[in-house]
Design a protein around this motif. Sequence first.
Motif, PDB file in Angstrom:
ATOM      1  N   ALA A 225       0.852  -1.204   0.000  1.00 20.18           N
ATOM      2  CA  ALA A 225       0.000   0.000   0.000  1.00 20.18           C
ATOM      3  C   ALA A 225       0.878   1.240   0.000  1.00 20.18           C
ATOM      4  O   ALA A 225       0.681   2.160   0.784  1.00 20.18           O
ATOM      5  CB  ALA A 225      -0.919  -0.001   1.229  1.00 20.18           C
ATOM      6  N   GLU A 323      -1.418  -5.124  -2.762  1.00 15.53           N
ATOM      7  CA  GLU A 323      -2.586  -4.248  -2.736  1.00 15.53           C
ATOM      8  C   GLU A 323      -3.404  -4.445  -1.461  1.00 15.53           C
ATOM      9  O   GLU A 323      -3.485  -5.558  -0.920  1.00 15.53           O
ATOM     10  CB  GLU A 323      -3.491  -4.524  -3.941  1.00 15.53           C
ATOM     11  CG  GLU A 323      -2.869  -4.213  -5.281  1.00 15.53           C
ATOM     12  CD  GLU A 323      -3.812  -4.537  -6.426  1.00 15.53           C
ATOM     13  OE1 GLU A 323      -4.788  -5.298  -6.205  1.00 15.53           O
ATOM     14  OE2 GLU A 323      -3.590  -4.038  -7.542  1.00 15.53           O
ATOM     15  N   GLN A 335      -3.657   2.826  -6.087  1.00 23.14           N
ATOM     16  CA  GLN A 335      -2.625   1.788  -6.070  1.00 23.14           C
ATOM     17  C   GLN A 335      -2.472   1.167  -7.461  1.00 23.14           C
ATOM     18  O   GLN A 335      -1.362   0.994  -7.964  1.00 23.14           O
ATOM     19  CB  GLN A 335      -2.988   0.693  -5.058  1.00 23.14           C
ATOM     20  CG  GLN A 335      -3.010   1.167  -3.611  1.00 23.14           C
ATOM     21  CD  GLN A 335      -3.404   0.058  -2.656  1.00 23.14           C
ATOM     22  OE1 GLN A 335      -3.008  -1.087  -2.813  1.00 23.14           O
ATOM     23  NE2 GLN A 335      -4.209   0.394  -1.656  1.00 23.14           N
TER      24      GLN A 335
END
Length: 378
Positions: A225, A323, A335
Motif C-alpha cells: 500500500a 494491494e 494503487q
Amino acid sequence: MGNLCACLSPKPVNRKKPAKRIANPPAVSSNSSNRWNRIRSSRQEKLDDALIQEQARAAATIILQQHNGNLPFDRSASLRYPTSGSKKNQLPRSSSSRARSLTDPLLQPHQLVNQDIKLDDLETNHFVLVHGGGFGAWCWYKTIALLEESGFKVSAIELTGSGIHAYDTNNITSLSQYVEPLTDFLENLAEGEKVILVGHDFGGACISHAMESFPSKISKAVFIAAAMLTNGQSTLDMFSKQAGSNDLMRQAQIFLYANGNDQPPTSVDIERSLLRDLLFNQSPAKDVALASVSMRPMPFAPVLEKLSLTDIKYGSVRRFYIETPEDNAIPIALQQSMINSSPPECVFRIKGADHSPFFSKPQALHKLLVEISKIPSI
C-alpha cells in the motif's frame, strides 16, 4: 497466540443463574455438601472432556488438510469444521502473476511457512522493514514476531524524526535526510550481503530512494500500500491524481507551520478522531490505540521532492506490490494506477486489508512476505 487448540477453542458458556440471597440459610450437612461437590465435579469433568474433544477435532481437521495438500482456511470459513477442498480456502501459488486474494489464516507462524522451506537456500533471509509517514518501527511488531519465529532475520528501521528517533520532524528538509537511517544501514551491510526491502505508505518512496543508491544490496523490494513512483515524480504528484476524490484524507490532515504561517508547511499530522477511519478501518482496537499514542507528524519537504530513478539502478531491483483493497488512505484505484504506470514483477492482494495490513491482516501479510522471499532468481 498460544497453542493451536487454544486458538480454536470456543469461549466457555457461562450457565450460572444469578445467586439468590436467602436470610438465615438452613444448615447443610457435611454428607449433602460432599454429594453436591461430587455432582458439580462430575459435570465440570464432562464439560472439560467435551471441550477437549472439540479442540482435538478442530486440530485434527487442520492436520488432515495439511497432510492432503490443502492450505489453511480463513476466518470467513467455519473455525471448527472448515470445508475441505474448498477453493476459497486455498492460497494461490507464487508462479502466478495475477493479483492475489488472501485472508488472514488463524494459524501459528511455523504453520504459515511451507514445511519444506530451507532458509539457507534463499538468496537472503533478511527482511528490512521501512514504515510509512507518521508511523515508526513500532508498527511492525506483529510482522517482526511472525518472521523471526519462522527463522528469518528482521531489521525494522526508524526513519529520522519518527517513532522514538530523537529529532524534530519540522527540521527535516529533504528526503535524503529523512531516510538517512535506512541508507546508513544499507551502507554498513557486510560485503556481498543482500536484503529484502519492504516499504509501507510513504516508505515506498523511501525504499525507492535506497534502491537507486544501493541496488546491489537489495535482493527484492516489496511495496505494501505504498507510494511506488516513477522517475521525476513526487509523492505529492502521486496524491494529486486523486485530488477531490478523497475527502477523508483532506479532513484528516493537519498542516504544521514551524517557520510561520506565511511559510510552507513543515510537517503534516493526522486528526486523531479520524485516525481509525483513514488508516485502521479494519484493524483491532488495541492496535488503533497503540497508533494513537505513537504516531508523529510526517515531514512535508520529502513529500514534495521529485525522485531521480534510473533503469540501470532502481530498475535493476525486482519489485513486488501488495494491494490493500479496503484502504481509505491510498485507495485501491490509486494503487492500481501506480502499478499500471510502473509495472512490478508481480502484484498480490490481501483480501479485507485496510491501509495497515500489519495490523488488520498480519498473518496473511506474513504468508505473502515469505512467499515472495522464496521466488527464485530469474
